[in-house]
Design a protein around this motif. Structure first.
Motif, PDB file in Angstrom:
ATOM      1  N   THR A  55       5.069  -2.281  10.861  1.00 53.63           N
ATOM      2  CA  THR A  55       5.977  -2.367   9.727  1.00 53.63           C
ATOM      3  C   THR A  55       5.460  -1.445   8.632  1.00 53.63           C
ATOM      4  O   THR A  55       4.331  -0.969   8.689  1.00 53.63           O
ATOM      5  CB  THR A  55       6.109  -3.826   9.229  1.00 53.63           C
ATOM      6  OG1 THR A  55       7.103  -3.872   8.220  1.00 53.63           O
ATOM      7  CG2 THR A  55       4.813  -4.358   8.686  1.00 53.63           C
ATOM      8  N   SER A  56       6.294  -1.167   7.670  1.00 48.90           N
ATOM      9  CA  SER A  56       5.863  -0.337   6.550  1.00 48.90           C
ATOM     10  C   SER A  56       6.515  -0.841   5.269  1.00 48.90           C
ATOM     11  O   SER A  56       7.516  -1.544   5.306  1.00 48.90           O
ATOM     12  CB  SER A  56       6.207   1.132   6.782  1.00 48.90           C
ATOM     13  OG  SER A  56       7.607   1.281   6.870  1.00 48.90           O
ATOM     14  N   GLY A  57       5.935  -0.481   4.164  1.00 52.05           N
ATOM     15  CA  GLY A  57       6.456  -0.879   2.863  1.00 52.05           C
ATOM     16  C   GLY A  57       5.316  -1.194   1.923  1.00 52.05           C
ATOM     17  O   GLY A  57       4.183  -1.403   2.331  1.00 52.05           O
ATOM     18  N   LEU A  67       1.418   1.490   5.814  1.00 53.86           N
ATOM     19  CA  LEU A  67       1.472   1.381   7.277  1.00 53.86           C
ATOM     20  C   LEU A  67       0.780   0.083   7.673  1.00 53.86           C
ATOM     21  O   LEU A  67      -0.437  -0.001   7.664  1.00 53.86           O
ATOM     22  CB  LEU A  67       0.793   2.585   7.927  1.00 53.86           C
ATOM     23  CG  LEU A  67       1.393   3.941   7.563  1.00 53.86           C
ATOM     24  CD1 LEU A  67       0.561   5.052   8.165  1.00 53.86           C
ATOM     25  CD2 LEU A  67       2.830   4.023   8.021  1.00 53.86           C
ATOM     26  N   ARG A  68       1.567  -0.917   8.032  1.00 51.63           N
ATOM     27  CA  ARG A  68       1.034  -2.257   8.233  1.00 51.63           C
ATOM     28  C   ARG A  68       1.323  -2.799   9.613  1.00 51.63           C
ATOM     29  O   ARG A  68       2.123  -2.256  10.354  1.00 51.63           O
ATOM     30  CB  ARG A  68       1.639  -3.194   7.201  1.00 51.63           C
ATOM     31  CG  ARG A  68       1.302  -2.767   5.805  1.00 51.63           C
ATOM     32  CD  ARG A  68       1.901  -3.687   4.817  1.00 51.63           C
ATOM     33  NE  ARG A  68       1.540  -3.203   3.480  1.00 51.63           N
ATOM     34  CZ  ARG A  68       1.879  -3.777   2.387  1.00 51.63           C
ATOM     35  NH1 ARG A  68       2.581  -4.883   2.414  1.00 51.63           N
ATOM     36  NH2 ARG A  68       1.517  -3.283   1.234  1.00 51.63           N
ATOM     37  N   VAL A  69       0.662  -3.908   9.902  1.00 52.26           N
ATOM     38  CA  VAL A  69       0.870  -4.666  11.126  1.00 52.26           C
ATOM     39  C   VAL A  69       1.375  -6.042  10.701  1.00 52.26           C
ATOM     40  O   VAL A  69       0.752  -6.713   9.891  1.00 52.26           O
ATOM     41  CB  VAL A  69      -0.441  -4.809  11.935  1.00 52.26           C
ATOM     42  CG1 VAL A  69      -0.241  -5.693  13.140  1.00 52.26           C
ATOM     43  CG2 VAL A  69      -0.965  -3.451  12.336  1.00 52.26           C
ATOM     44  N   ILE A  87      -0.904  -7.081   7.442  1.00 53.39           N
ATOM     45  CA  ILE A  87      -2.205  -6.513   7.110  1.00 53.39           C
ATOM     46  C   ILE A  87      -2.156  -5.013   7.350  1.00 53.39           C
ATOM     47  O   ILE A  87      -1.263  -4.518   8.043  1.00 53.39           O
ATOM     48  CB  ILE A  87      -3.344  -7.172   7.920  1.00 53.39           C
ATOM     49  CG1 ILE A  87      -3.131  -6.987   9.420  1.00 53.39           C
ATOM     50  CG2 ILE A  87      -3.454  -8.651   7.572  1.00 53.39           C
ATOM     51  CD1 ILE A  87      -4.278  -7.501  10.262  1.00 53.39           C
ATOM     52  N   SER A  88      -3.100  -4.290   6.793  1.00 47.39           N
ATOM     53  CA  SER A  88      -3.108  -2.832   6.931  1.00 47.39           C
ATOM     54  C   SER A  88      -4.482  -2.337   7.385  1.00 47.39           C
ATOM     55  O   SER A  88      -5.269  -1.849   6.584  1.00 47.39           O
ATOM     56  CB  SER A  88      -2.711  -2.172   5.608  1.00 47.39           C
ATOM     57  OG  SER A  88      -3.546  -2.607   4.576  1.00 47.39           O
TER      58      SER A  88
END
Length: 107
Positions: A55-57, A67-69, A87-88
């Protein structure tokens, strides 16, 4: 206003900024994901992971990168909520691969 007051305030702001920037990291420790936020660890069981996706934001969490999970859990008691945790990690793809291998999630 004296000079020592300005030095004290600027030094305090610098320390607070460094604490916020470097006080958050993630690691996989055996059967758990350990999230260190403000140097306080939180353990989340890998066995209860339902879904892992990219996911991103910039909104919604205190992650250090856009840039995340996103990690969803099967049991509400893990996070005391049905909302996923975002988390990132530095190596997003490597972290996701390692999580998927450990939790037996299909990519």
């Amino acid at each position: 206003m004296s000079w020592w007051y300005v030095v004290f305030v600027c030094g305090g702001m610098t320390l607070l900024y460094a604490w916020l920037m470097f006080g958050c990291w993630y690691e996989i420790d055996g059967e758990d994901i350990v999230i260190y936020q403000f140097f306080r660890p939180t353990r989340l069981p890998i066995s209860k992971i339902k879904d892992v996706k990219k996911t991103s934001g910039y909104l919604a969490t205190a992650g250090m990168s856009h840039l995340r999970v996103s990690i969803s859990f099967t049991d509400r008691s893990v996070l005391k909520s049905y909302a996923p945790i975002e988390i990132s990690p530095k190596d997003r793809d490597g972290f996701m691969t390692q999580l998927k291998c450990l939790s037996q999630i299909r990519p």
